[in-house]
Design a protein around this motif. Structure first.
Motif, PDB file in Angstrom:
ATOM      1  N   ARG A 243       0.829  -1.210   0.000  1.00  0.00           N
ATOM      2  CA  ARG A 243       0.000   0.000   0.000  1.00  0.00           C
ATOM      3  C   ARG A 243       0.855   1.248   0.000  1.00  0.00           C
ATOM      4  NH1 ARG A 243      -1.556   4.012   3.395  1.00  0.00           N
ATOM      5  NH2 ARG A 243      -3.741   4.694   3.391  1.00  0.00           N
ATOM      6  N   GLU A 244       1.823   1.300   0.925  1.00  0.00           N
ATOM      7  CA  GLU A 244       2.649   2.498   1.051  1.00  0.00           C
ATOM      8  C   GLU A 244       3.513   2.718  -0.188  1.00  0.00           C
ATOM      9  OE1 GLU A 244       2.191   4.677   3.375  1.00  0.00           O
ATOM     10  OE2 GLU A 244       0.666   3.356   4.235  1.00  0.00           O
ATOM     11  N   PHE A 245       3.950   1.645  -0.825  1.00  0.00           N
ATOM     12  CA  PHE A 245       4.732   1.752  -2.063  1.00  0.00           C
ATOM     13  C   PHE A 245       3.922   2.447  -3.144  1.00  0.00           C
ATOM     14  CE2 PHE A 245       5.720  -0.175  -6.240  1.00  0.00           C
ATOM     15  CZ  PHE A 245       7.046   0.209  -6.385  1.00  0.00           C
ATOM     16  N   HIS A 246       2.696   1.990  -3.350  1.00  0.00           N
ATOM     17  CA  HIS A 246       1.882   2.570  -4.422  1.00  0.00           C
ATOM     18  C   HIS A 246       1.371   3.961  -4.065  1.00  0.00           C
ATOM     19  CE1 HIS A 246       2.024  -0.739  -7.213  1.00  0.00           C
ATOM     20  NE2 HIS A 246       1.783  -1.592  -6.225  1.00  0.00           N
ATOM     21  N   VAL A 247       1.117   4.213  -2.791  1.00  0.00           N
ATOM     22  CA  VAL A 247       0.720   5.570  -2.387  1.00  0.00           C
ATOM     23  C   VAL A 247       1.873   6.545  -2.617  1.00  0.00           C
ATOM     24  CG1 VAL A 247       0.121   7.037  -0.410  1.00  0.00           C
ATOM     25  CG2 VAL A 247      -1.072   4.871  -0.758  1.00  0.00           C
ATOM     26  N   ALA A 248       3.100   6.108  -2.335  1.00  0.00           N
ATOM     27  CA  ALA A 248       4.269   6.971  -2.564  1.00  0.00           C
ATOM     28  C   ALA A 248       4.406   7.306  -4.045  1.00  0.00           C
ATOM     29  CB  ALA A 248       5.536   6.290  -2.039  1.00  0.00           C
ATOM     30  N   ILE A 249       4.148   6.340  -4.911  1.00  0.00           N
ATOM     31  CA  ILE A 249       4.177   6.600  -6.355  1.00  0.00           C
ATOM     32  C   ILE A 249       3.095   7.600  -6.729  1.00  0.00           C
ATOM     33  CG2 ILE A 249       3.705   5.552  -8.616  1.00  0.00           C
ATOM     34  CD1 ILE A 249       5.162   3.055  -7.647  1.00  0.00           C
ATOM     35  N   ALA A 250       1.901   7.411  -6.178  1.00  0.00           N
ATOM     36  CA  ALA A 250       0.797   8.323  -6.474  1.00  0.00           C
ATOM     37  C   ALA A 250       1.110   9.749  -6.021  1.00  0.00           C
ATOM     38  CB  ALA A 250      -0.489   7.821  -5.806  1.00  0.00           C
ATOM     39  N   GLU A 251       1.733   9.869  -4.869  1.00  0.00           N
ATOM     40  CA  GLU A 251       2.085  11.203  -4.366  1.00  0.00           C
ATOM     41  C   GLU A 251       3.106  11.875  -5.274  1.00  0.00           C
ATOM     42  OE1 GLU A 251       3.233  10.263  -0.389  1.00  0.00           O
ATOM     43  OE2 GLU A 251       1.198  10.545   0.407  1.00  0.00           O
ATOM     44  N   LEU A 252       4.044  11.093  -5.807  1.00  0.00           N
ATOM     45  CA  LEU A 252       5.018  11.649  -6.743  1.00  0.00           C
ATOM     46  C   LEU A 252       4.338  12.119  -8.020  1.00  0.00           C
ATOM     47  CD1 LEU A 252       7.858  12.294  -7.729  1.00  0.00           C
ATOM     48  CD2 LEU A 252       8.152   9.866  -8.303  1.00  0.00           C
ATOM     49  N   ALA A 253       3.292  11.422  -8.445  1.00  0.00           N
ATOM     50  CA  ALA A 253       2.564  11.810  -9.652  1.00  0.00           C
ATOM     51  C   ALA A 253       1.944  13.194  -9.510  1.00  0.00           C
ATOM     52  CB  ALA A 253       1.496  10.781  -9.985  1.00  0.00           C
ATOM     53  N   GLY A 254       1.602  13.569  -8.278  1.00  0.00           N
ATOM     54  CA  GLY A 254       1.262  14.963  -8.013  1.00  0.00           C
ATOM     55  C   GLY A 254      -0.191  15.357  -8.137  1.00  0.00           C
ATOM     56  N   ASN A 255      -1.101  14.397  -8.360  1.00  0.00           N
ATOM     57  CA  ASN A 255      -2.530  14.735  -8.430  1.00  0.00           C
ATOM     58  C   ASN A 255      -3.208  14.238  -7.155  1.00  0.00           C
ATOM     59  OD1 ASN A 255      -5.390  14.622  -8.932  1.00  0.00           O
ATOM     60  ND2 ASN A 255      -4.967  14.828 -11.121  1.00  0.00           N
ATOM     61  N   PRO A 256      -3.576  15.142  -6.246  1.00  0.00           N
ATOM     62  CA  PRO A 256      -4.138  14.702  -4.964  1.00  0.00           C
ATOM     63  C   PRO A 256      -5.459  13.953  -5.101  1.00  0.00           C
ATOM     64  CG  PRO A 256      -4.359  17.085  -5.223  1.00  0.00           C
ATOM     65  CD  PRO A 256      -3.464  16.610  -6.327  1.00  0.00           C
ATOM     66  N   TYR A 257      -6.210  14.217  -6.159  1.00  0.00           N
ATOM     67  CA  TYR A 257      -7.469  13.494  -6.359  1.00  0.00           C
ATOM     68  C   TYR A 257      -7.192  12.038  -6.712  1.00  0.00           C
ATOM     69  CZ  TYR A 257      -9.584  18.127  -6.359  1.00  0.00           C
ATOM     70  OH  TYR A 257      -9.988  19.387  -5.993  1.00  0.00           O
ATOM     71  N   TYR A 258      -6.210  11.816  -7.574  1.00  0.00           N
ATOM     72  CA  TYR A 258      -5.818  10.446  -7.897  1.00  0.00           C
ATOM     73  C   TYR A 258      -5.278   9.738  -6.647  1.00  0.00           C
ATOM     74  CZ  TYR A 258      -6.111  11.380 -12.960  1.00  0.00           C
ATOM     75  OH  TYR A 258      -6.528  11.688 -14.232  1.00  0.00           O
ATOM     76  N   THR A 259      -4.461  10.458  -5.881  1.00  0.00           N
ATOM     77  CA  THR A 259      -3.886   9.857  -4.673  1.00  0.00           C
ATOM     78  C   THR A 259      -4.967   9.434  -3.701  1.00  0.00           C
ATOM     79  OG1 THR A 259      -1.881  11.196  -4.908  1.00  0.00           O
ATOM     80  CG2 THR A 259      -2.296  10.209  -2.749  1.00  0.00           C
ATOM     81  N   ALA A 260      -5.960  10.297  -3.500  1.00  0.00           N
ATOM     82  CA  ALA A 260      -7.049   9.981  -2.570  1.00  0.00           C
ATOM     83  C   ALA A 260      -7.850   8.772  -3.039  1.00  0.00           C
ATOM     84  CB  ALA A 260      -7.972  11.196  -2.402  1.00  0.00           C
ATOM     85  N   LEU A 261      -8.168   8.732  -4.336  1.00  0.00           N
ATOM     86  CA  LEU A 261      -8.941   7.608  -4.864  1.00  0.00           C
ATOM     87  C   LEU A 261      -8.140   6.318  -4.803  1.00  0.00           C
ATOM     88  CD1 LEU A 261     -11.337   6.295  -6.234  1.00  0.00           C
ATOM     89  CD2 LEU A 261     -10.487   7.156  -8.439  1.00  0.00           C
ATOM     90  N   PHE A 262      -6.865   6.383  -5.187  1.00  0.00           N
ATOM     91  CA  PHE A 262      -6.035   5.181  -5.187  1.00  0.00           C
ATOM     92  C   PHE A 262      -5.859   4.656  -3.763  1.00  0.00           C
ATOM     93  CE2 PHE A 262      -1.783   3.309  -6.888  1.00  0.00           C
ATOM     94  CZ  PHE A 262      -2.395   2.090  -7.084  1.00  0.00           C
ATOM     95  N   THR A 263      -5.654   5.557  -2.813  1.00  0.00           N
ATOM     96  CA  THR A 263      -5.515   5.150  -1.416  1.00  0.00           C
ATOM     97  C   THR A 263      -6.771   4.444  -0.937  1.00  0.00           C
ATOM     98  OG1 THR A 263      -4.012   6.990  -0.964  1.00  0.00           O
ATOM     99  CG2 THR A 263      -5.085   5.972   0.928  1.00  0.00           C
ATOM    100  N   ARG A 264      -7.916   4.999  -1.280  1.00  0.00           N
ATOM    101  CA  ARG A 264      -9.184   4.368  -0.898  1.00  0.00           C
ATOM    102  C   ARG A 264      -9.314   2.978  -1.505  1.00  0.00           C
ATOM    103  NH1 ARG A 264     -15.038   6.285  -3.211  1.00  0.00           N
ATOM    104  NH2 ARG A 264     -16.174   4.381  -2.682  1.00  0.00           N
ATOM    105  N   LEU A 265      -8.963   2.830  -2.782  1.00  0.00           N
ATOM    106  CA  LEU A 265      -9.052   1.530  -3.443  1.00  0.00           C
ATOM    107  C   LEU A 265      -8.092   0.518  -2.813  1.00  0.00           C
ATOM    108  CD1 LEU A 265      -9.267   2.711  -7.157  1.00  0.00           C
ATOM    109  CD2 LEU A 265     -11.092   1.585  -5.858  1.00  0.00           C
TER     110      LEU A 265
END
Length: 237
Positions: free
Chosen positions: A141-163
């Motif tokens: 989980r933390e690995f993929h959330v870290a990637i999402a945070e680097l991508a820089g879109n907080p909406y994507y990060t929030a949705l991906f974290t929820r999934l």
């Protein structure tokens, strides 16, 4: 600090009881020790943990917020069932988030930003070696959330974290198909994703994300058909 006295006479810092109950129950739910549909009776849990019903209720509310427990119309609380019929749409969304976040990270990569991703990968690799399924779930989980945070879109990060949070028990089933002996290739897949991000190669990152999602879908699909006895098409559309 505010303190409260539990029914066994032990004085606790307020909130510490809630945290301990939450931690234990969450681990048991994710490990499937508490199976989907299992009752979670406040009185019995109060006896088990030796504390009043207030921290029990607060812990159950936290677990409910994570989708791990459900309160029925009769107000009984149970471990949330896994809705296998909803998995196709879940995997559609999960695959999309793998793709957009990994691709986005490749577009924004810097050497400084890769540190957290690499640390999470080291934690995941160590958990795989230890065959610690709970640690694998958390580190993944933390690995993929870290990637999402680097991508820089907080909406994507929030949705991906929820999934990712909603899919923790699905991931537990996934690891169980390997008897928690996750093949080295799945650690290597993460390494390939890191390499594509560091190389700032969004097309390669996208293809790796597609492959990563596809093998998870296939493994879960095979598990559902073999062990649960009802085949279901989990392929992302």
């Amino acid at each position: 600090m505010t303190k409260e006295t539990e029914k066994n006479g032990v004085t606790r810092v307020r909130g510490s009881g809630t945290q301990s109950v939450y931690t234990v129950l969450r681990r048991e739910i994710l490990a499937m020790t508490l199976t989907p549909g299992s009752p979670l009776d406040e009185v019995r849990l109060s006896d088990r943990f030796g504390m009043s019903r207030t921290p029990i209720r607060e812990a159950l509310l936290r677990l409910s917020g994570e989708g791990l427990v459900t309160t029925l119309p009769n107000r009984n609380t149970i471990v949330a069932p896994i809705d296998f019929a909803a998995l196709p749409t879940y995997f559609d969304a999960l695959t999309l988030m793998y793709r957009v976040t990994t691709r986005g990270a490749a577009l924004h990569a810097t050497s400084e930003a890769m540190g957290d991703i690499r640390r999470r990968q080291e934690e995941f690799a160590a958990a795989v070696v230890a065959r610690d399924a709970f640690a694998m779930i958390e580190a993944n989980r933390e690995f993929h959330v870290a990637i999402a945070e680097l991508a820089g879109n907080p909406y994507y990060t929030a949705l991906f974290t929820r999934l990712l949070d909603e899919g923790r028990r699905i991931l537990r089933l996934y690891y169980r198909t390997f008897d928690d002996r996750l093949p080295r290739q799945y650690v290597d897949e993460h390494e390939e994703m890191i390499a594509a991000i560091e190389a700032r190669d969004p097309e390669r990152a996208d293809q790796l994300a597609i492959r990563h999602a596809a093998q998870i879908v296939k493994q879960i699909q095979d598990y559902v058909a073999r062990d649960l006895g009802h085949p279901i098409d989990l392929s992302a559309s």
